[in-house]
Design a protein around this motif. Sequence first.
Motif, PDB file in Angstrom:
ATOM      1  N   PHE A   1       0.690  -0.703   0.243  1.00 52.64           N
ATOM      2  CA  PHE A   1      -0.003   0.313  -0.478  1.00 52.64           C
ATOM      3  C   PHE A   1       0.779   1.029  -0.072  1.00 52.64           C
ATOM      4  CE2 PHE A   1      -3.999  -2.435   1.461  1.00 52.64           C
ATOM      5  CZ  PHE A   1      -5.328  -1.959   0.779  1.00 52.64           C
ATOM      6  N   VAL A   2       1.944   1.055   0.374  1.00 56.16           N
ATOM      7  CA  VAL A   2       2.607   2.524   0.177  1.00 56.16           C
ATOM      8  C   VAL A   2       3.887   2.631  -1.294  1.00 56.16           C
ATOM      9  CG1 VAL A   2       4.789   3.101   1.530  1.00 56.16           C
ATOM     10  CG2 VAL A   2       3.722   2.108   2.732  1.00 56.16           C
ATOM     11  N   PHE A   3       4.087   1.480  -1.254  1.00 57.99           N
ATOM     12  CA  PHE A   3       4.452   1.500  -2.469  1.00 57.99           C
ATOM     13  C   PHE A   3       3.450   2.076  -3.898  1.00 57.99           C
ATOM     14  CE2 PHE A   3       7.702  -2.338  -2.168  1.00 57.99           C
ATOM     15  CZ  PHE A   3       8.764  -1.133  -0.579  1.00 57.99           C
TER      16      PHE A   3
ATOM     17  N   TYR B   1       1.861   1.225 -13.956  1.00 54.13           N
ATOM     18  CA  TYR B   1       2.733   0.631 -12.706  1.00 54.13           C
ATOM     19  C   TYR B   1       1.622   0.424 -11.528  1.00 54.13           C
ATOM     20  CZ  TYR B   1       4.931   1.390  -8.537  1.00 54.13           C
ATOM     21  OH  TYR B   1       4.872   1.682  -6.748  1.00 54.13           O
ATOM     22  N   VAL B   2      -0.038   1.204 -11.586  1.00 52.90           N
ATOM     23  CA  VAL B   2      -1.149   1.478 -11.194  1.00 52.90           C
ATOM     24  C   VAL B   2      -1.813  -0.042 -11.028  1.00 52.90           C
ATOM     25  CG1 VAL B   2      -3.252   2.021 -10.150  1.00 52.90           C
ATOM     26  CG2 VAL B   2      -1.124   4.247 -11.015  1.00 52.90           C
ATOM     27  N   ILE B   3      -1.765  -0.693 -12.133  1.00 49.02           N
ATOM     28  CA  ILE B   3      -2.424  -1.577 -12.579  1.00 49.02           C
ATOM     29  C   ILE B   3      -1.662  -2.837 -11.666  1.00 49.02           C
ATOM     30  CG2 ILE B   3      -2.758  -3.363 -14.328  1.00 49.02           C
ATOM     31  CD1 ILE B   3      -3.919  -0.985 -15.779  1.00 49.02           C
ATOM     32  N   VAL B   4      -0.580  -2.863 -11.988  1.00 50.14           N
ATOM     33  CA  VAL B   4       0.913  -3.879 -11.635  1.00 50.14           C
ATOM     34  C   VAL B   4       0.318  -4.472  -9.699  1.00 50.14           C
ATOM     35  CG1 VAL B   4       2.947  -5.291 -10.888  1.00 50.14           C
ATOM     36  CG2 VAL B   4       1.135  -4.736 -13.533  1.00 50.14           C
ATOM     37  N   MET B   5       0.387  -2.666  -9.121  1.00 55.08           N
ATOM     38  CA  MET B   5       0.663  -2.494  -8.043  1.00 55.08           C
ATOM     39  C   MET B   5      -1.105  -3.182  -7.309  1.00 55.08           C
ATOM     40  SD  MET B   5       3.203  -1.831  -6.449  1.00 55.08           S
ATOM     41  CE  MET B   5       2.540  -1.988  -5.104  1.00 55.08           C
ATOM     42  N   SER B   6      -2.277  -2.845  -8.134  1.00 52.87           N
ATOM     43  CA  SER B   6      -3.247  -2.962  -7.706  1.00 52.87           C
ATOM     44  C   SER B   6      -3.722  -4.576  -7.690  1.00 52.87           C
ATOM     45  CB  SER B   6      -4.420  -2.763  -8.852  1.00 52.87           C
ATOM     46  OG  SER B   6      -4.305  -1.229  -8.507  1.00 52.87           O
ATOM     47  N   MET B   7      -3.109  -4.785  -8.779  1.00 53.92           N
ATOM     48  CA  MET B   7      -2.722  -6.200  -9.043  1.00 53.92           C
ATOM     49  C   MET B   7      -2.086  -7.618  -7.263  1.00 53.92           C
ATOM     50  SD  MET B   7      -1.932  -9.708 -12.182  1.00 53.92           S
ATOM     51  CE  MET B   7       0.007  -8.599 -11.807  1.00 53.92           C
ATOM     52  N   THR B   8      -0.908  -6.743  -7.125  1.00 52.14           N
ATOM     53  CA  THR B   8       0.270  -7.324  -6.267  1.00 52.14           C
ATOM     54  C   THR B   8      -1.142  -7.275  -4.709  1.00 52.14           C
ATOM     55  OG1 THR B   8       0.874  -6.668  -7.150  1.00 52.14           O
ATOM     56  CG2 THR B   8       2.039  -7.521  -5.014  1.00 52.14           C
ATOM     57  N   ILE B   9      -1.859  -6.102  -5.295  1.00 53.16           N
ATOM     58  CA  ILE B   9      -2.230  -6.029  -3.242  1.00 53.16           C
ATOM     59  C   ILE B   9      -3.979  -6.460  -3.804  1.00 53.16           C
ATOM     60  CG2 ILE B   9      -3.399  -4.343  -1.975  1.00 53.16           C
ATOM     61  CD1 ILE B   9      -1.628  -2.261  -3.146  1.00 53.16           C
ATOM     62  N   PHE B  10      -4.928  -6.844  -4.905  1.00 56.16           N
ATOM     63  CA  PHE B  10      -5.988  -7.408  -5.129  1.00 56.16           C
ATOM     64  C   PHE B  10      -5.624  -9.349  -4.668  1.00 56.16           C
ATOM     65  CE2 PHE B  10      -7.626  -3.842  -6.036  1.00 56.16           C
ATOM     66  CZ  PHE B  10      -8.332  -3.359  -5.092  1.00 56.16           C
TER      67      PHE B  10
END
Length: 931
Positions: free
Chosen positions: A13-15, A895-904
Motif C-alpha cells: 500500500f505504501v509503494f 504501474y498502478v495496474i500491476v501494484m493493484s494486482m499485487t494488492i488484490f
Amino acid sequence: MLLFFTLGLLVHFVFFASIFDIYFTSPLVHGMTPQFTPLPPPARRLVLFVADGLRADSLYELDENGNSRAPFIRSIIMHEGSWGISHTRVPTESRPGHVAMIAGFYEDVSAVAKGWKENPVEFDSLFNESKYTWSWGSPDILPMFAKGASGDHVYTYSYDAEREDFGADDATKLDTWVFDKVKDFFHAARNNQSLFSKVNEEKVVFFLHLLGLDTNGHAHRPSSREYKDNIKIVDDRVKEIVSMFQNFYGNDGKTAFIFTSDHGMTDWGSHGAGHPSETLTPLVTWGAGIKYPQKVSAQQFDDEFLKEWRLESWKRQDVNQADIAPLMASLIGVPFPLNSVGILPVEYLNNTDLFKAESMFTNAVQILEQFKVKMTQKKETTLPFLFTPFKLLSDSKQVDVLRKARLYIKQGKFDEAVSLCTELIHLALKGLSYYHTYDRFFLGISVAIGFVGWTSYVSLLIIKSHSNLTRSISKEVKKASHLLPCSFVAIGILVTFFLLIQACPWTYYVYCLLPVPIWYAVLKELQVIQDLVASLLTFPLSHFVGHLLICTLGIEVLVLSFFYRYMLTAGLVIFAGWPFLTQLWTRAKVISLSWTFFSLLLAVFPLMPVVGRKPDLSLVMSAGFLVLLLSLFVITSLIKRKNSFIKEELLVHLLQMLSTVLSMYVVYSTHNSLLKKQGLPLMNQVVSWAILASSLVVPLLSSPVLFQRLISILLSLMSTYLLLSTGYEALFPLVLSCLMFIWIHMEQETLQQSGVCCKQKLTSIQFSYNTDIIQFRHLCLDDIRRAFFLVFFLVTAFFGTGNIASINSFDLASVYCFLTVFSPFMMGSLMMWKILIPFVLVMCAFEAVQLTTQLSSKSLFLIVLVISDIMALHFFFLVKDYGSWLDIGTSISHYVIVMSMTIFLVFLNGLAQLLTTKKLRLYGKPKSHLI
C-alpha cells in the motif's frame, strides 16, 4: 505467517501510494496577484456553448448529400468568425475538459484519487473573475465552478441527474431543456428590474452546457442517426439563442460567442484516452472582439481534414484547450484565471496590435507569477547547498525580458513584444514543471530501494522456509547481529533529521524510512544468503544461465503484453508446445492435445479488436447456449450417479440453468427495448440484480469435490458475465476455464512424472478450508513455473479482451441490463466486476492446482508475489514525465495496474478460498458422502 501478510500488504500500500506523491500531486499554487489588460475590452458579455462529447469531424464534415449537419455554425465559419480545432489532453473526460477551458489548467492529477465530479483543490476560474455568471446544464459540471467561486455571483441551473439516461427515448431533451431555460431566464429578466440590471452589466458570462450529444454518443455511438440529428438540433437552437441575445441587447455588438466541446468520442462511444477522435474538438468563435473569416490559398496541417470538410479556403487556427480561458478573459476584460497555463491565441482577436501586445504581456506576467511562487515554495523547503534553481529563467533574465517587452510596446514593435512574451511563457511553463517535479528523483530512488529490498527479503524467506537449504547460524553471523541493529537505527535517525530540517511532508518520512527496516530484515538473513551462494556454485553454470534466461524472457513477455496485447498470443503459443518439450506427451496424450488446443484457442482473443467496438448479440447468445450445454452435460452425469447428494446437486444446477436462460432473455429483451427507445424494462433490471446477487451464493450450495465445485462456480459467474457482455468477450471465460481445468490435470501429471506420488485421484479430491495447514513438500523449479503460469493467466484475464487496455475501451452498453441512468461509480463497479470474473476463475483453478500438487499455498503465493513485484519495479522505472500526456498517463497506469494486482491478489485469494471451500446446505443435516 498472518503477521507477514499484514506487513506485506502494508508495504505494498505504501509503494502504491507513493506513485500519487511522486506523479499524482496537484500542480496548483496559490498567492499570485491577479493580472488583467489595462485597456478597454471589446465585449461586455460572453456566451459559452459547450457541446459535451462533440467530435470535431462530426461537426465540420458534410453528410452523404454534401450538406452540413450544422449549417448555422458553418455559416459563422465562412462569414462571421474564426474557427479551428481545440486539442484536449488526457484524460478526455468532462471534468478535466471543462476545467481546462474555464480555468486554464489541465487535469489536476491528484483528483484521480479524490473526486469524480469536483476538483479536490481550490482553483480560480473565468467564472470566479467575472462580474456575474449564469450557467445551465448538468449537475455533474456546474456546481464545481460555483463552489470554488468567491462571493455569490455564479448562478447554476441544473436538471435532475435521472435525466442522464442512456436508455431514454430522446437524450436531446437534455439540450432542449437548457435552451428553453435560457429563453425563460431572459423573458423573466425583462420583467425583473434587479435581474435586468445584472444581465446588462459588463464582464458577464453565460454558460450553456449541452450533454445530449455525449449521452447519445454513449448510447448509440457517434455514427448513429441519433447523434447526428442531435448536432442538427443543437445547431438550430444555438441559432435561436444568438438571435435572442441580439434582440435582447439591441444588436449593440458587445456580445462574444464561443462554441466548443470538452472532449470527443471514439467510434464505439467512449472517451477518456488519447485517440484523435477524443482529443480533437471544434472551436468556433464570433462576435465582439473576434477576427472575421480569413480566406487563404493554402494551409499547412499534418491531417487531411480540411479537404474532407471542404474548409481549406478558410483559415484554420488550432489551439490547446487551456488557451480558451485566456481568450475568454481577454474578450471581456477580466483578470486571467490565476492558475491558467493557457497561452492567449492572439490570432483570434480582432483588435489593435497594442491590445494584443498588452494582453500577451499580461498573460506572460500571470504565468510568471505562478513560477515565482512555485520557486519560492521549493526554495524554502530545501537546504541552501542542495537547492538547484531553474537556470533558464533566473531572476535577472525575468526582469530583463519583461523590461525589453515593455520597451517594445512603447516603441510600437508589437509583433516583437508578442514574440518575446510567448518565449517567456514557454520558459515559465518549463520552470513550473521543473519545480513541480523537483523531488521526483529523490522519492523515486527511495521507493526503488525499498522495492528491491522487499523483493530480496521475500526471496530469502522462500529459500529459508520452503527449500532444503541449510539454515545453521555461524558465530560470525551472531557477532554481526549485535552491530546490525545499531547501524540501521543510526541510518534511520540521519534520514529523519535530513527530512526534518527540510520541513518535508509526513509521507516523505514513510517513503524514505521504509527501506531501513526492510534492508535490516534482508541483511539479518546473511546465513541464508551464504547458503544460496554456496548452492548456486554447485549448480551447473549452463543450467543456471538457461533458467535465468527463461525467467527473464517470461517476465519481459508479461511486461511487453501491457503495451502489445499480441505478446499474450505469443506466450500462449509457446504454452501450447509445453507438453511436447517435456515427457508429458508420452504419459497423457489426450490431456496434452487438449492443452494445446485450448491454449491456441485462447491465443485468438488478444488478437481480436478491443471489446466494445463492434457489439454482436449473437455471440453473447452463442456463449449462453454453450453454458446451457455444459449444464446439461453436468446434470446428465449427476443422474447416472447414486448418492444422497443427488437431489441437492441437481437443484443447484437447475438453478444455474434457470439463471443462464434468464440472462439470455434479459440481454435479448433489453437490447430490443433500447433499440425501440423504450428504456430499460423494470423487470429486466430486477432480474439482472437478482442474478448478480445469487451468483456468489449458489456455488456454495454445490459439492466441495474439486471439479464439481469449479464447474458450479463457472456456471454461476457466467450468468452474470452474459449480462455484462456485448460481443465476443462472452466466450472468453468459457475458453479460459476449459484451459484452467486441463491445467489442473497437467500439473498432477507433471507431479507424478517428477516422482511424487499423488495420494488421491482428481475425481475424489475435495476442497477443504484446513487443507493448507500441513506443508506437504518443499519447493522445486516446477513450482516457479506454476507461479509464473498463474501470473500469466491473470494478465491474460486483464488484457485478453482488452477490457482494461485503456480507459476508452470501456463500453457503457455492458451495464445496460442493470442501469442506464448515468451513475459513474455504480457503472464503474459493475464493469470492474466484469473484469474480475476471469480473475476469480483463474484464482479458483490455482487453488485446485495447489491442492493437487500437494504444496502449501503460502509458498506458491510468495513466488507469485516476487514475480509481480519484479514486474511492478520494471514499470516503476518505465514511468515517464516527458513526451505526450498519453505516454505519461499510460506509463503511470501500468504501474498502478500491476501494484493493484499485487494488492488484490490477497483479496482474490481469500474470495477464491471462500468460493471453493465454503459449503452451504438448502436443507437437512450435513452428510459425509461424496459424489
